[in-house]
Design a protein around this motif. Structure first.
Motif, mmCIF file in Angstrom:
data_model
loop_
_atom_site.group_PDB
_atom_site.id
_atom_site.type_symbol
_atom_site.label_atom_id
_atom_site.label_comp_id
_atom_site.label_asym_id
_atom_site.label_seq_id
_atom_site.Cartn_x
_atom_site.Cartn_y
_atom_site.Cartn_z
ATOM 1 N N VAL A 1 2.522 1.624 -3.463
ATOM 2 C CA VAL A 1 1.548 2.031 -4.479
ATOM 3 C C VAL A 1 1.194 3.506 -4.314
ATOM 4 C CG1 VAL A 1 -0.813 1.690 -5.310
ATOM 5 C CG2 VAL A 1 0.637 -0.292 -4.830
ATOM 6 N N ALA A 2 0.925 3.938 -3.099
ATOM 7 C CA ALA A 2 0.571 5.339 -2.863
ATOM 8 C C ALA A 2 1.705 6.268 -3.305
ATOM 9 C CB ALA A 2 0.229 5.569 -1.397
ATOM 10 N N ILE B 1 2.299 3.070 -13.377
ATOM 11 C CA ILE B 1 1.209 2.708 -12.468
ATOM 12 C C ILE B 1 0.115 1.880 -13.121
ATOM 13 C CG2 ILE B 1 1.599 4.545 -10.787
ATOM 14 C CD1 ILE B 1 -0.703 6.116 -12.113
ATOM 15 N N ILE C 1 1.943 6.389 -7.172
ATOM 16 C CA ILE C 1 0.920 7.250 -7.771
ATOM 17 C C ILE C 1 1.392 8.700 -7.738
ATOM 18 C CG2 ILE C 1 -1.437 8.118 -7.548
ATOM 19 C CD1 ILE C 1 -2.116 5.326 -6.276
ATOM 20 N N ASP C 2 1.977 9.102 -6.635
ATOM 21 C CA ASP C 2 2.455 10.481 -6.507
ATOM 22 C C ASP C 2 3.640 10.773 -7.420
ATOM 23 O OD1 ASP C 2 0.524 10.956 -4.575
ATOM 24 O OD2 ASP C 2 1.895 10.559 -2.905
ATOM 25 N N ASP D 1 -10.915 0.447 -2.266
ATOM 26 C CA ASP D 1 -9.473 0.673 -2.238
ATOM 27 C C ASP D 1 -9.130 2.035 -2.828
ATOM 28 O OD1 ASP D 1 -6.653 0.605 -2.850
ATOM 29 O OD2 ASP D 1 -6.738 -1.570 -2.610
ATOM 30 N N ASN D 2 -8.668 2.929 -1.985
ATOM 31 C CA ASN D 2 -8.337 4.282 -2.420
ATOM 32 C C ASN D 2 -7.216 4.295 -3.454
ATOM 33 O OD1 ASN D 2 -8.678 7.181 -2.272
ATOM 34 N ND2 ASN D 2 -6.711 7.206 -1.212
ATOM 35 N N ASN D 3 -6.218 3.420 -3.307
ATOM 36 C CA ASN D 3 -5.132 3.371 -4.294
ATOM 37 C C ASN D 3 -5.662 2.952 -5.669
ATOM 38 O OD1 ASN D 3 -2.967 4.282 -2.741
ATOM 39 N ND2 ASN D 3 -2.479 2.229 -2.009
ATOM 40 N N ARG E 1 -7.459 5.961 -7.172
ATOM 41 C CA ARG E 1 -6.524 6.997 -7.622
ATOM 42 C C ARG E 1 -5.832 6.607 -8.932
ATOM 43 N NH1 ARG E 1 -2.328 8.211 -3.410
ATOM 44 N NH2 ARG E 1 -1.848 9.939 -4.802
ATOM 45 N N ILE E 2 -5.405 5.355 -9.020
ATOM 46 C CA ILE E 2 -4.747 4.906 -10.255
ATOM 47 C C ILE E 2 -5.735 4.905 -11.410
ATOM 48 C CG2 ILE E 2 -3.654 2.955 -11.430
ATOM 49 C CD1 ILE E 2 -2.476 2.153 -8.703
ATOM 50 N N ASP F 1 0.826 -1.215 0.000
ATOM 51 C CA ASP F 1 0.000 0.000 0.000
ATOM 52 C C ASP F 1 0.856 1.259 0.000
ATOM 53 O OD1 ASP F 1 -2.307 -1.532 -0.050
ATOM 54 O OD2 ASP F 1 -2.766 -1.247 2.079
ATOM 55 N N ARG F 2 1.911 1.272 0.799
ATOM 56 C CA ARG F 2 2.807 2.437 0.842
ATOM 57 C C ARG F 2 3.521 2.639 -0.481
ATOM 58 N NH1 ARG F 2 6.920 1.494 4.911
ATOM 59 N NH2 ARG F 2 7.598 3.582 4.395
#
Length: 125
Positions: free
Chosen positions: A73-74, A86, A77-78, A109-111, A114-115, A70-71
């Motif tokens: 992936v987040a 991504i 994305i940034d 899933d927020n990630n 976002r993707i 998760d870290r």
């Protein structure tokens, strides 16, 4: 993480060295994975190796490395502003049929959300 490894990984300029360490020592580095992920996030300015590491960790043990994935992936994305890397996370982490479950995945899933919004510009989610 011992001092010798910290010194070696301090030479990492783009994340490749850290990714290779993870891949080559996966059986012995799980207790220091958080530190390795921290290092990769610190040095990988494009997200390329963070995406690779997230995919690799998911293939090895998705549940066991969930927080680290998760870290990664987040942060990917940034960092991946040009969306070069991504998009590969979508089928790797959420399955080849992710497109059939976009709404559910986006809610859960927020990630993913976002993707998907970055990769599919016409997205309604």
């Amino acid at each position: 993480m011992d001092e010798a490894l910290k010194k070696e990984l301090a030479k990492d300029c783009d994340g490749l060295l850290t990714y290779e360490y993870i891949a080559n020592h996966i059986d012995t580095c799980t207790d220091m994975m958080s530190d390795l992920v921290d290092n990769m996030i610190r040095v990988d300015l494009t997200g390329q190796f963070m995406v690779s590491a997230a995919r690799y960790l998911a293939a090895i043990n998705r549940d066991g490395f969930k927080a680290d994935i998760d870290r990664l992936v987040a942060a990917s994305i940034d960092r991946d502003r040009e969306r070069k890397f991504i998009a590969d996370l979508l089928p790797s982490l959420w399955g080849v049929d992710y497109a059939d479950h976009v709404v559910e995945l986006a809610e859960a899933d927020n990630n993913f959300r976002r993707i998907y919004k970055r990769v599919v510009s016409s997205s309604a989610i």
